[in-house]
Every structure is written in structure tokens, then in C-alpha cells.
Design an enzyme around this catalytic site. Sequence first.
Site, PDB file in Angstrom:
ATOM      1  N   THR A  23       0.860  -1.173   0.000  1.00  0.00           N
ATOM      2  CA  THR A  23       0.000   0.000   0.000  1.00  0.00           C
ATOM      3  C   THR A  23       0.898   1.225   0.000  1.00  0.00           C
ATOM      4  O   THR A  23       2.007   1.180   0.514  1.00  0.00           O
ATOM      5  CB  THR A  23      -0.959  -0.008   1.212  1.00  0.00           C
ATOM      6  OG1 THR A  23      -1.827   1.108   1.124  1.00  0.00           O
ATOM      7  CG2 THR A  23      -0.231   0.029   2.527  1.00  0.00           C
ATOM      8  N   LYS A  39      -6.922  10.289  -1.315  1.00  0.00           N
ATOM      9  CA  LYS A  39      -7.548   9.067  -1.784  1.00  0.00           C
ATOM     10  C   LYS A  39      -8.553   9.395  -2.885  1.00  0.00           C
ATOM     11  O   LYS A  39      -9.594   9.985  -2.638  1.00  0.00           O
ATOM     12  CB  LYS A  39      -8.214   8.305  -0.643  1.00  0.00           C
ATOM     13  CG  LYS A  39      -8.316   6.826  -1.000  1.00  0.00           C
ATOM     14  CD  LYS A  39      -8.494   5.938   0.196  1.00  0.00           C
ATOM     15  CE  LYS A  39      -8.056   4.523  -0.111  1.00  0.00           C
ATOM     16  NZ  LYS A  39      -8.478   3.558   0.878  1.00  0.00           N
ATOM     17  N   GLU A  93      -3.391  -3.075   6.050  1.00  0.00           N
ATOM     18  CA  GLU A  93      -2.623  -3.608   7.180  1.00  0.00           C
ATOM     19  C   GLU A  93      -3.497  -4.391   8.160  1.00  0.00           C
ATOM     20  O   GLU A  93      -2.997  -5.025   9.081  1.00  0.00           O
ATOM     21  CB  GLU A  93      -1.935  -2.453   7.934  1.00  0.00           C
ATOM     22  CG  GLU A  93      -0.838  -1.745   7.163  1.00  0.00           C
ATOM     23  CD  GLU A  93      -1.340  -0.588   6.303  1.00  0.00           C
ATOM     24  OE1 GLU A  93      -2.542  -0.589   5.946  1.00  0.00           O
ATOM     25  OE2 GLU A  93      -0.541   0.311   5.991  1.00  0.00           O
ATOM     26  N   TRP A 117      -4.697   5.476  -3.562  1.00  0.00           N
ATOM     27  CA  TRP A 117      -3.866   6.480  -2.904  1.00  0.00           C
ATOM     28  C   TRP A 117      -3.023   7.302  -3.880  1.00  0.00           C
ATOM     29  O   TRP A 117      -2.511   6.773  -4.853  1.00  0.00           O
ATOM     30  CB  TRP A 117      -2.891   5.810  -1.944  1.00  0.00           C
ATOM     31  CG  TRP A 117      -3.538   5.231  -0.731  1.00  0.00           C
ATOM     32  CD1 TRP A 117      -3.543   3.917  -0.368  1.00  0.00           C
ATOM     33  CD2 TRP A 117      -4.237   5.927   0.307  1.00  0.00           C
ATOM     34  NE1 TRP A 117      -4.205   3.760   0.814  1.00  0.00           N
ATOM     35  CE2 TRP A 117      -4.645   4.966   1.254  1.00  0.00           C
ATOM     36  CE3 TRP A 117      -4.565   7.264   0.514  1.00  0.00           C
ATOM     37  CZ2 TRP A 117      -5.360   5.308   2.399  1.00  0.00           C
ATOM     38  CZ3 TRP A 117      -5.283   7.600   1.654  1.00  0.00           C
ATOM     39  CH2 TRP A 117      -5.675   6.624   2.575  1.00  0.00           C
TER      40      TRP A 117
HETATM   41  P1  AMP Z   1      -6.251   0.967   2.161  1.00  0.00           P
HETATM   42  O1  AMP Z   1      -5.198   0.331   2.936  1.00  0.00           O
HETATM   43  O2  AMP Z   1      -5.841   1.335   0.777  1.00  0.00           O
HETATM   44  O3  AMP Z   1      -7.519   0.188   2.200  1.00  0.00           O
HETATM   45  O4  AMP Z   1      -6.595   2.339   2.864  1.00  0.00           O
HETATM   46  C1  AMP Z   1      -7.015   2.399   4.202  1.00  0.00           C
HETATM   47  C2  AMP Z   1      -7.410   3.805   4.537  1.00  0.00           C
HETATM   48  O5  AMP Z   1      -8.509   4.208   3.714  1.00  0.00           O
HETATM   49  C3  AMP Z   1      -7.860   4.056   5.939  1.00  0.00           C
HETATM   50  O6  AMP Z   1      -6.787   4.210   6.848  1.00  0.00           O
HETATM   51  C4  AMP Z   1      -8.664   5.342   5.774  1.00  0.00           C
HETATM   52  O7  AMP Z   1      -7.819   6.476   5.678  1.00  0.00           O
HETATM   53  C5  AMP Z   1      -9.316   5.131   4.415  1.00  0.00           C
HETATM   54  N1  AMP Z   1     -10.655   4.546   4.575  1.00  0.00           N
HETATM   55  C6  AMP Z   1     -11.017   3.240   4.429  1.00  0.00           C
HETATM   56  N2  AMP Z   1     -12.346   3.089   4.633  1.00  0.00           N
HETATM   57  C7  AMP Z   1     -12.843   4.309   4.926  1.00  0.00           C
HETATM   58  C8  AMP Z   1     -14.147   4.801   5.264  1.00  0.00           C
HETATM   59  N3  AMP Z   1     -15.219   4.025   5.298  1.00  0.00           N
HETATM   60  N4  AMP Z   1     -14.261   6.121   5.529  1.00  0.00           N
HETATM   61  C9  AMP Z   1     -13.189   6.953   5.486  1.00  0.00           C
HETATM   62  N5  AMP Z   1     -11.948   6.545   5.169  1.00  0.00           N
HETATM   63  C10 AMP Z   1     -11.770   5.237   4.898  1.00  0.00           C
END
Ligand code: AMP
Length: 541
Positions: free
Chosen positions: A182, A437, A326, A442
Site C-alpha cells: 500500500t 484518496k 494492514e 492512494w
Molecule cells: P487501504 O489500505 O488502501 O484500504 O486504505 C485504508 C485507509 O482508507 C484508511 O486508513 C482510511 O484512511 C481510508 N478509509 C477506508 N475506509 C474508509 C471509510 N469508510 N471512511 C473513510 N476513510 C476510509
Amino acid sequence: MLGSMMMRPLNVADILTFAADTHPTGEIVSVRTEGDLHRYTYADSARRVAQLAHGLKAQGANPGDRIATLAWNGYRHFELYYAIAGIGSVCHTINPRLSAEQMTYIVTHAEDTMLFVDLTFVPIVAALRDHWPKGLKVVVMTDRAHMPDGDYLCYEELLDGHPESYDWPELPEETAVGLCYTSGTTGNPKGTLYTHRSTVLHAMMVGLSLPSALQPGKKILPVVPLFHVNAWGLPYAAPLTGASLIFPGGALDGESIFRLMDNEEVFSAWGVPTVWLGLQGEIANQGRLPTGFGDMVVGGSAAPASMIRDFEERGVNVCHAWGMTEMSPVGTQGNLPAHLADVSMDKKIEIKSKQGRRIFGVDLKIVDEDGTRLPHDGEAAGELYVRGNAITSGYFKNDEANATAFDAEGWFGTGDVATIDGDGYLTITDRAKDLIKSGGEWISSLDLENTVMAHPRVANCAVIAVPHPKWDERPLLIVVPSPEGKPEVSELMALLEEHFAKWQLPDDVVFEDELPLTATGKVSKLTLRKKYMDHVLPASG
Ligand code: AMP
């Protein structure tokens, strides 16, 4: 005193064996890159997974080898998840949306020995292969008739003639099973290395916590990709519970998703808000829901209240979930608990706009800048830390990142800022990590800034997220010119294009005489985000 029960290790291979025995008619339906629809059962899948495992061994795959995939959601990708895991190798899913630089870093850092690629992504491999480790075997996920020219192996030929059963080894449950990178706030992506234990536990946790769709006979559409965040655990939780999987391949626009859901009578659809925006448009066009649609899980970015309301008012149960790569990745889910089941529609939307409550196996805490725990009163906001049974204990080969990823108590810092209320509902209020995002993917502000700073007429710069109706957030570049004068926007873009994928480039560039600073002398992104909150970006896709 120790108990005296068998210590059978948790192994991923057992999930598909169980599904083939117990839910043999559970289906996997896939839109193929070849253009047609493919369907078979968990029992069929288990036979081909055994053949693939033999094929991998015949190619010299060893336990611990990282075997990469660059592929859409489809049955062959699903087969790779299980065959690679079953022989004790590590399934390394690569996100095809990453930039060429990031992809090359990942393949090299993971030391992949084989790469399985969908037809769609063969051009990426052809362009980058010279920069990747020599000796990397590339297998195209198709049959002989569709094979491209070049030095590639054919997926179907790898399976041909092999036995339809495999004597799966009993692996220690701490054995690595999957690897997913990630994007980091600084520089290179960071890899989470899942274990058989964490993966099986996570599948059970998801099955328990999101039971409406994870049942025999229910059909689930994972739009969330197998190439990132393990498609939120669905490739494991669905066969475990007997739910069928409907894989959309690369056709992710609203019209294609609607058609597939309608034809297959999908009950539950899982994905990021941007995808559901497309589906919402098609539902409005058609004036009806796809046949059988009654449930959706939305996460990866905050789901807008208006979207939740629209689906709820049409009779679709919306579950807003939060998690991270993670964390395997699911951390919370937002279905209403029994004591809140009868609230009014307005109250329901208010509650469902929050990110939900923790699932079993995930502990949450919010802390202030000194690391002191804050109360769960829905008011106090602090950085969110997690610990649990399916959460990383350290990034793969990355001492530098690991030195700061955990607090003194060993909890993992999410980089999200949140409140938790008395009912246990999490609300993400901000992001401490300097990332944007866009459409669930990302973009590193810091990487963009470092590249722009290399321009001789840039004295300082900052990249911030600006709210966007379709992509959730898009990057805005703010530049302080050097005394020699303003750089041309086209020059800045040309500089960025060398290092970033097109969708990662800023949508707009504005110039400022100076940037606001925090008390510690850092650029105050908070001030900039507030100032540019309503900035109108030029139209972006
Ligand atoms: P990833 O590892 O690419 O899935 O990204 C995880 C991150 O996405 C989290 O730490 C948040 O910053 C963001 N994220 C995931 N789900 C949500 C949600 N329902 N609302 C707001 N941010 C989210």
C-alpha cells in the site's frame, strides 16, 4: 495449566476444501478478459486449484516464493489465491493502477519469481519487463488461442494434464500466505505480509460480522479488487460460508455493473463509493434497481450521506465499513445493532454515515498527541490505533517504516483521526497521514511535492486533497514561485508525468506568495485544506 485440545494449524487450503465438500454448488461467475462469461462451482474450482498447484510445482515454485498477480477479479485470480497459498508460496497481488516506478519498486522489493498477468495488463509487463528481475517467469491468464506474442507461458497449459487433487501440506499457521503493498506517505509502497492464521481468522471474523450476504445461496459481487486489500476478505469468507461470487472482470462502469447484477440477480455488492456513484447513475437511468439487489457494503473512503440515503430509500441495506490493507483489511462494519433497529430514516442515515463498530478481533483506541487515551464520547478526536488477530506486526523488509508504525503498547497507528461514541461507532474526522484518496486509490502528496520541488523556479509547494463529487478527493498543487519568476504549469506537469500515473497528477495548479506554517514550522495542510475546500477544479474524468 494448558488445555489439551488438538492444535491443528489454520490453513487457507482448508477453506476451499471445505467449500467443495459442504457448498459444492456454490458458484463463481466471472466476466472474462476474453469477452465472455465463465461460470463454475466451488467443487470445480477446487479441482482446477489442485491442477494449478501441480503446474506451479512443475515450474519450480518453492515454499516462500513470492508469486505475483496483475489481474482483475475473475476465477483464475481466485484459483491463484488458493494454489499459491496451498503449496506454501506467497500470493503477491499487484495493483495495476500504480505508476511504472512504484510497480518496478514492488516487483523488485518482493523479489517475485513468477508473475501471472491478465490479457489487459500484458502491455504493462511488456513495457516494464526489462526493469524487473531477470528470470521472472510471466504467465498470461488465458488459453492458447488468446496468447499474445512474446516470451510468455500460458495459464491453461500450466494446468493441462495435471491431477485434480493435491495432497496439501500442513503448514505452520504463521506461514506467509499473501503480500499486498500500500502506498506510503513517503516514497515507496509498504508491504503487508499476511499469514495463514490471520487470513483464516479474518475470513471467520468477516463471516460473523457481515452475515446478511455471507450465507449459502446468496450472491455477492466484489467490485473491491482481488489486486488490493484481498477484496475485503471475500475470496475467503464467501467459500467459507457458501455464498456465491460474481466477479466483474474489468467492466466497472455503472452500466456494466448494473447489467451483470441484473442478469445474475446479485444480492450484495461490495466496493468503494466512486463505483456506487456510477451504479446510482444507471439506476436513475433505468428507474429501477437491478433484480434481486438488497444489500451493499461501501468503504475504502467515506461514503457520502446522500449516497447512503439514496440506496436505503430504494430498499437496499447499506453497510458502511472501514479498514486498511494492514488490517486484512476489515476493521469496522456499520449495520445497525438490535437496539437501534427501529430508528427513523433520518437517524438511520446519520448513524450509517459513521464508519461503523469494531468487528470481533479488532480493538480500537484513540489517543492525543502524547499518546494518552481519549474517551469514547463521540466528541474527543484523536489518532486511531488498532490491535487484533489479523493486523500487521510489521511491514515486509522495512525497518524504517516499522520503527514508527507502532506505539509503545504495540498498537498499530492507522494515520486516521477519529472519534468513537458511546455505542462504539467510529467516525473518521480527518487524516494524519499526508495522502490523497481518489476513487479508492492512494496518491502521495509528499511524492508529488518532492518531484515539483526539483523545478528550478519552485521555491516551495504543497499538494492537498480537494473534495470531489465523483472521485471523493483530487490533488491540488499549490506553488510558491522562486524569485526568478513563475514556472509554466505545462513544465510542472511534464516533470510529474515522468514519475506518476496520469490519474495521480494534480487536477489544478495555483500560485501563492507563501505557504502557512504550523507552530513547528511545517506547512499547515489543515489551513490550506480549509482555504481550498470549495476550490472548483477543472473537469476531471
Ligand atoms: P487501504 O489500505 O488502501 O484500504 O486504505 C485504508 C485507509 O482508507 C484508511 O486508513 C482510511 O484512511 C481510508 N478509509 C477506508 N475506509 C474508509 C471509510 N469508510 N471512511 C473513510 N476513510 C476510509
